[in-house]
Design an enzyme around this catalytic site. Sequence first.
Site, PDB file in Angstrom:
ATOM      1  N   HIS A 241       0.874  -1.113   0.080  1.00 14.00           N
ATOM      2  CA  HIS A 241       0.013  -0.077   0.085  1.00 14.00           C
ATOM      3  C   HIS A 241       0.728   1.178   0.177  1.00 14.00           C
ATOM      4  O   HIS A 241       2.031   1.143   0.592  1.00 14.00           O
ATOM      5  CB  HIS A 241      -0.847   0.220   1.090  1.00 14.00           C
ATOM      6  CG  HIS A 241      -1.953  -1.046   1.281  1.00 14.00           C
ATOM      7  ND1 HIS A 241      -2.183  -1.722   2.334  1.00 14.00           N
ATOM      8  CD2 HIS A 241      -3.080  -1.203   0.333  1.00 14.00           C
ATOM      9  CE1 HIS A 241      -3.387  -2.444   2.221  1.00 14.00           C
ATOM     10  NE2 HIS A 241      -3.984  -1.892   0.954  1.00 14.00           N
TER      11      HIS A 241
ATOM     12  N   CYS B 268      -3.256   0.573  10.022  1.00  8.93           N
ATOM     13  CA  CYS B 268      -4.413  -0.162   9.390  1.00  8.93           C
ATOM     14  C   CYS B 268      -5.475  -0.712  10.267  1.00  8.93           C
ATOM     15  O   CYS B 268      -6.491  -0.927   9.748  1.00  8.93           O
ATOM     16  CB  CYS B 268      -3.695  -1.670   8.787  1.00  8.93           C
ATOM     17  SG  CYS B 268      -1.873  -1.499   7.828  1.00  8.93           S
TER      18      CYS B 268
ATOM     19  N   ILE C  64       1.450 -10.582   8.654  1.00  7.73           N
ATOM     20  CA  ILE C  64       0.632 -10.410   7.668  1.00  7.73           C
ATOM     21  C   ILE C  64       0.458  -8.865   6.771  1.00  7.73           C
ATOM     22  O   ILE C  64      -0.580  -8.517   6.572  1.00  7.73           O
ATOM     23  CB  ILE C  64      -0.899 -10.986   7.726  1.00  7.73           C
ATOM     24  CG1 ILE C  64      -1.280 -10.218   9.461  1.00  7.73           C
ATOM     25  CG2 ILE C  64      -0.894 -12.375   8.111  1.00  7.73           C
ATOM     26  CD1 ILE C  64      -2.469 -10.714   9.659  1.00  7.73           C
TER      27      ILE C  64
HETATM   28  C1  CIR Z   1      -3.711  -7.430   3.567  1.00  8.22           C
HETATM   29  O1  CIR Z   1      -2.962  -7.870   2.813  1.00  8.22           O
HETATM   30  O2  CIR Z   1      -4.645  -6.925   3.106  1.00  8.22           O
HETATM   31  C2  CIR Z   1      -3.577  -7.439   5.002  1.00  8.22           C
HETATM   32  N1  CIR Z   1      -2.838  -8.812   5.356  1.00  8.22           N
HETATM   33  C3  CIR Z   1      -2.821  -6.502   5.637  1.00  8.22           C
HETATM   34  C4  CIR Z   1      -3.474  -4.887   5.353  1.00  8.22           C
HETATM   35  C5  CIR Z   1      -2.546  -3.870   5.896  1.00  8.22           C
HETATM   36  N2  CIR Z   1      -3.441  -2.828   5.844  1.00  8.22           N
HETATM   37  C6  CIR Z   1      -2.852  -1.607   5.448  1.00  8.22           C
HETATM   38  O3  CIR Z   1      -1.878  -1.382   4.983  1.00  8.22           O
HETATM   39  N3  CIR Z   1      -3.638  -0.432   5.434  1.00  8.22           N
END
Ligand code: CIR
Length: 264
Positions: free
Chosen positions: A166, A253, A247
């Site tokens: 992201h 997040c 993850i």
């Molecule tokens: C994903 O791959 O969507 C989740 N495991 C991690 C999301 C992280 N979110 C973010 O950076 N806003």
Amino acid sequence: MMTPYQFDSAIVRTPSRSVVQGLRDGNGPNPDYLQVIDEHQHYVAALRAAGLAVIELPALEAFPDALFVEDPALVFTQGAILLNPGAPSRQGEAETLRDTLTDHFATVLDLEDGVADGGDILTTPQGVMIGLSGRTNRRGAEALQRGLATLGLDSKIVQTPAGVLHFKSDCALLDETRILSTSRLAASGVFSGFDVIEVPQGEDAAANCVRINDALFVSRDYPRTSERLAGLGYALVELATTQIARIDAGLSCMSLRWRRQSID
Ligand code: CIR
């Protein structure tokens, strides 16, 4: 635009047992469920200590990544936007937030086209930056620009470095003028006009910190970044992120943050 790090409200979601199956790039180890719960509880306590009223939503076993509420929606004083997350396993998450958002915002818009993740959106005093990535495509970014315009918010579309999950995996707003960024993102020139603080080499994941009122939430796993930021005078709140990092997640997040009333 009001100072975009002053908040009085947040939404979080309790991690589900299925969090051990959360999405990740590569074949790294699963996070430990109880330790994720522990990291999450400390994060929620830090939000409350920073002065926010926190709405805690229940765990959703069907969505392993649903604790990362930042991705399926955007929230502002002016209203909320339900997004369409770019990962197929996460697309149902936006709908699970609709009732809560409708309870708290007079205006709740839907992304009309494409895909976009909240993790790709950086709100700055100069406007909203939308990073194209593997989760946010051009159609989604353009649809999002229309939604933001409806809320009276300016935005621009930028590029997330290749291979980075992201846009905000690689940057954070520190204050009105400063951005914390990885060197690879800073090198792209997207932050011209800002004072850019680069994350020390080898600590790229430290870029995903989050400024909340007077506090700067940082991961305790990146001591050189913490030292740099403390040296600049920021009041650090150091939090454990070792399990959620498995993850591909960081501190921004795990919440949707907003201010109910504009302070302009
Ligand atoms: C994903 O791959 O969507 C989740 N495991 C991690 C999301 C992280 N979110 C973010 O950076 N806003």
